[in-house]
Motif scaffolding. Structure first.
Motif, PDB file in Angstrom:
ATOM      1  N   GLN A  34      41.675   3.982  17.571  1.00  0.00           N
ATOM      2  CA  GLN A  34      41.946   2.625  18.042  1.00  0.00           C
ATOM      3  C   GLN A  34      43.374   2.552  18.555  1.00  0.00           C
ATOM      4  O   GLN A  34      44.302   3.024  17.920  1.00  0.00           O
ATOM      5  CB  GLN A  34      41.732   1.623  16.915  1.00  0.00           C
ATOM      6  N   GLY A  35      43.524   1.991  19.741  1.00  0.00           N
ATOM      7  CA  GLY A  35      44.842   1.863  20.353  1.00  0.00           C
ATOM      8  C   GLY A  35      45.270   3.090  21.133  1.00  0.00           C
ATOM      9  O   GLY A  35      46.321   3.089  21.776  1.00  0.00           O
ATOM     10  N   GLU A  36      44.461   4.142  21.099  1.00  0.00           N
ATOM     11  CA  GLU A  36      44.836   5.373  21.791  1.00  0.00           C
ATOM     12  C   GLU A  36      44.492   5.283  23.280  1.00  0.00           C
ATOM     13  O   GLU A  36      43.526   4.640  23.673  1.00  0.00           O
ATOM     14  CB  GLU A  36      44.107   6.577  21.165  1.00  0.00           C
ATOM     15  N   ARG A  37      45.299   5.943  24.104  1.00  0.00           N
ATOM     16  CA  ARG A  37      45.033   6.002  25.552  1.00  0.00           C
ATOM     17  C   ARG A  37      44.756   7.443  25.935  1.00  0.00           C
ATOM     18  O   ARG A  37      45.622   8.305  25.818  1.00  0.00           O
ATOM     19  CB  ARG A  37      46.253   5.497  26.356  1.00  0.00           C
ATOM     20  N   VAL A  38      43.532   7.676  26.379  1.00  0.00           N
ATOM     21  CA  VAL A  38      43.112   9.036  26.730  1.00  0.00           C
ATOM     22  C   VAL A  38      42.825   9.105  28.216  1.00  0.00           C
ATOM     23  O   VAL A  38      42.100   8.266  28.756  1.00  0.00           O
ATOM     24  CB  VAL A  38      41.864   9.436  25.914  1.00  0.00           C
ATOM     25  N   ILE A  39      43.418  10.076  28.870  1.00  0.00           N
ATOM     26  CA  ILE A  39      43.149  10.315  30.288  1.00  0.00           C
ATOM     27  C   ILE A  39      42.236  11.534  30.390  1.00  0.00           C
ATOM     28  O   ILE A  39      42.481  12.548  29.743  1.00  0.00           O
ATOM     29  CB  ILE A  39      44.469  10.603  31.052  1.00  0.00           C
ATOM     30  N   VAL A  40      41.194  11.397  31.205  1.00  0.00           N
ATOM     31  CA  VAL A  40      40.273  12.507  31.428  1.00  0.00           C
ATOM     32  C   VAL A  40      40.434  12.968  32.869  1.00  0.00           C
ATOM     33  O   VAL A  40      40.375  12.159  33.798  1.00  0.00           O
ATOM     34  CB  VAL A  40      38.805  12.071  31.184  1.00  0.00           C
ATOM     35  N   CYS A  41      40.665  14.272  33.044  1.00  0.00           N
ATOM     36  CA  CYS A  41      40.765  14.800  34.398  1.00  0.00           C
ATOM     37  C   CYS A  41      39.947  16.085  34.497  1.00  0.00           C
ATOM     38  O   CYS A  41      39.477  16.617  33.493  1.00  0.00           O
ATOM     39  CB  CYS A  41      42.225  15.038  34.792  1.00  0.00           C
ATOM     40  N   ALA A 189      50.100  -2.541  31.871  1.00  0.00           N
ATOM     41  CA  ALA A 189      50.309  -3.747  31.064  1.00  0.00           C
ATOM     42  C   ALA A 189      49.259  -3.823  29.957  1.00  0.00           C
ATOM     43  O   ALA A 189      49.559  -4.181  28.813  1.00  0.00           O
ATOM     44  CB  ALA A 189      50.250  -4.991  31.949  1.00  0.00           C
ATOM     45  N   LEU A 190      48.054  -3.454  30.296  1.00  0.00           N
ATOM     46  CA  LEU A 190      46.959  -3.460  29.319  1.00  0.00           C
ATOM     47  C   LEU A 190      47.239  -2.446  28.208  1.00  0.00           C
ATOM     48  O   LEU A 190      47.033  -2.719  27.023  1.00  0.00           O
ATOM     49  CB  LEU A 190      45.680  -3.090  30.070  1.00  0.00           C
ATOM     50  N   ALA A 191      47.723  -1.279  28.612  1.00  0.00           N
ATOM     51  CA  ALA A 191      48.060  -0.247  27.633  1.00  0.00           C
ATOM     52  C   ALA A 191      49.187  -0.726  26.728  1.00  0.00           C
ATOM     53  O   ALA A 191      49.157  -0.513  25.509  1.00  0.00           O
ATOM     54  CB  ALA A 191      48.450   1.047  28.348  1.00  0.00           C
ATOM     55  N   ALA A 192      50.172  -1.406  27.324  1.00  0.00           N
ATOM     56  CA  ALA A 192      51.308  -1.895  26.529  1.00  0.00           C
ATOM     57  C   ALA A 192      50.853  -2.924  25.499  1.00  0.00           C
ATOM     58  O   ALA A 192      51.472  -3.090  24.457  1.00  0.00           O
ATOM     59  CB  ALA A 192      52.372  -2.498  27.452  1.00  0.00           C
ATOM     60  N   ASP A 193      49.755  -3.628  25.794  1.00  0.00           N
ATOM     61  CA  ASP A 193      49.197  -4.594  24.841  1.00  0.00           C
ATOM     62  C   ASP A 193      48.412  -3.930  23.717  1.00  0.00           C
ATOM     63  O   ASP A 193      47.882  -4.609  22.848  1.00  0.00           O
ATOM     64  CB  ASP A 193      48.245  -5.554  25.557  1.00  0.00           C
ATOM     65  N   GLY A 205      51.078  10.913  37.538  1.00  0.00           N
ATOM     66  CA  GLY A 205      52.270  10.148  37.143  1.00  0.00           C
ATOM     67  C   GLY A 205      51.898   9.064  36.138  1.00  0.00           C
ATOM     68  O   GLY A 205      52.560   8.879  35.112  1.00  0.00           O
ATOM     69  N   PHE A 206      50.819   8.388  36.446  1.00  0.00           N
ATOM     70  CA  PHE A 206      50.297   7.360  35.541  1.00  0.00           C
ATOM     71  C   PHE A 206      49.920   7.983  34.198  1.00  0.00           C
ATOM     72  O   PHE A 206      50.244   7.448  33.129  1.00  0.00           O
ATOM     73  CB  PHE A 206      49.087   6.686  36.197  1.00  0.00           C
ATOM     74  N   ALA A 207      49.251   9.129  34.272  1.00  0.00           N
ATOM     75  CA  ALA A 207      48.835   9.804  33.041  1.00  0.00           C
ATOM     76  C   ALA A 207      50.049  10.122  32.161  1.00  0.00           C
ATOM     77  O   ALA A 207      50.036   9.907  30.954  1.00  0.00           O
ATOM     78  CB  ALA A 207      48.067  11.082  33.375  1.00  0.00           C
ATOM     79  N   ARG A 208      51.107  10.600  32.790  1.00  0.00           N
ATOM     80  CA  ARG A 208      52.320  10.928  32.020  1.00  0.00           C
ATOM     81  C   ARG A 208      52.904   9.690  31.356  1.00  0.00           C
ATOM     82  O   ARG A 208      53.419   9.742  30.244  1.00  0.00           O
ATOM     83  CB  ARG A 208      53.379  11.545  32.931  1.00  0.00           C
ATOM     84  N   GLN A 209      52.829   8.568  32.086  1.00  0.00           N
ATOM     85  CA  GLN A 209      53.410   7.330  31.557  1.00  0.00           C
ATOM     86  C   GLN A 209      52.608   6.762  30.396  1.00  0.00           C
ATOM     87  O   GLN A 209      53.164   6.231  29.452  1.00  0.00           O
ATOM     88  CB  GLN A 209      53.430   6.265  32.661  1.00  0.00           C
ATOM     89  N   VAL A 210      51.297   6.832  30.517  1.00  0.00           N
ATOM     90  CA  VAL A 210      50.471   6.029  29.628  1.00  0.00           C
ATOM     91  C   VAL A 210      49.737   6.830  28.563  1.00  0.00           C
ATOM     92  O   VAL A 210      49.419   6.302  27.502  1.00  0.00           O
ATOM     93  CB  VAL A 210      49.467   5.181  30.464  1.00  0.00           C
ATOM     94  N   ALA A 211      49.457   8.109  28.834  1.00  0.00           N
ATOM     95  CA  ALA A 211      48.497   8.815  27.981  1.00  0.00           C
ATOM     96  C   ALA A 211      49.095   9.267  26.658  1.00  0.00           C
ATOM     97  O   ALA A 211      50.189   9.813  26.614  1.00  0.00           O
ATOM     98  CB  ALA A 211      47.943  10.028  28.719  1.00  0.00           C
ATOM     99  N   ASP A 212      48.342   9.051  25.588  1.00  0.00           N
ATOM    100  CA  ASP A 212      48.648   9.717  24.336  1.00  0.00           C
ATOM    101  C   ASP A 212      48.094  11.139  24.397  1.00  0.00           C
ATOM    102  O   ASP A 212      48.612  12.046  23.781  1.00  0.00           O
ATOM    103  CB  ASP A 212      47.976   8.983  23.166  1.00  0.00           C
TER     104      ASP A 212
END
Ligand code: ADP
Ligand code: MG
Length: 248
Positions: A34-41, A189-193, A205-212
């Motif tokens: 819960q609360g984790e941000r996962v990027i799939v590539c 913004a959604l991730a920051a919430d 770039g986005f992945a680096r910023q947001v992904a756990d």
């Protein structure tokens, strides 16, 4: 509450899927807290869309288990409809209803799937349209908006169901370059919430910023995963390296 004992938002356990003879998902094990941000590539055709579509029951699977907030996903019935309400999804192609205004697009599912009153649905819609900074377009039809605006409406529409998890399938791939940032900013913004997110994207770039965590898939397998720095700067597998050379 200890985060260690919290129920994972999403668990995929030995998930397998075939299209006829074709083995599209191979023993996928993935747990998202819960609360984790996962990027799939991963390369085109590697099974990314199929995998995330399994998380909200848009896709059936041959074998294995999908759990959303600890509840096993069924192929039909109450468990499936609960999962659909807990898991919002945003597609590459927006998929807004063209004959409904922006506001009506956002009100539809809460009224029809959650039994929310029209007054409350309108209030929610206004709130989330404001959050994606598009409240001033509420009376327009999707065709009157730019691609970036339509995608932000699609995000607001998903949020109106108050999901616990948001899935994004290449949400910026269909956009003109100048519109990519407004959509990524909305997602940041959604991730920051604190939203739990699983996002298929090649926006590194986005992945680096947001992904756990970044998960790399190829040919139906999770080849490797790790924090962005680990995966992007020191990939272990040759396949990951080859893919990154092409997209970075
Ligand atoms: P990705 O999102 O990584 O590009 P997909 O999950 O869309 O990959 O597709 C994975 C593989 O499954 C591809 O080889 C694709 O051709 C195949 N596939 C997808 N949908 C179907 C379908 N409905 N029937 C048969 N094969 C499919
Ligand atoms: Mg895809």
């Amino acid at each position: 509450m200890s985060p260690i004992t919290a129920t994972p938002a999403v668990q995929l356990r030995r998930l397998n899927k075939h299209y006829g003879e074709f083995h599209v998902l191979k023993d996928i094990d993935l747990e998202v807290a819960q609360g984790e941000r996962v990027i799939v590539c991963g390369p085109s055709g590697s099974g990314k869309s199929t995998m995330i579509r399994c998380v909200n029951g848009l896709e059936s699977y041959t074998d294995g288990e999908v759990l959303v907030l600890g509840h096993a996903l069924a192929h039909e019935g109450a468990a499936l409809s609960r999962a659909r309400q807990e898991v919002g999804m945003v597609f590459q192609s927006f998929n807004l209803f063209p004959h409904l205004t922006v506001l009506e697009n956002c009100m539809l599912a809460p009224v029809h799937c959650q039994g929310v009153s029209r007054a409350e649905a309108r209030e929610r819609a206004s709130h989330y349209l404001d959050r994606v900074r598009i409240a001033n377009q509420a009376g327009k039809y999707p065709g009157q908006l730019s691609g970036g605006q339509q995608q932000r409406v699609a995000i607001a529409r998903a949020l109106c169901m108050r999901p616990k998890v948001m899935l994004f399938d290449e949400p910026t791939s269909a956009l003109d370059p100048e519109m990519v940032k407004e959509v990524l900013d909305t997602m940041l913004a959604l991730a920051a919430d604190g939203m739990t997110m699983i996002c298929v994207t090649h926006e590194m770039g986005f992945a680096r910023q947001v992904a756990d965590r970044v998960v790399f898939m190829d040919e139906g397998l999770v080849v490797e995963q790790g924090c962005p720095r680990q995966l992007f700067d020191a990939p272990v597998h040759e396949r990951t390296r080859r893919f990154l050379e092409q997209v970075l």
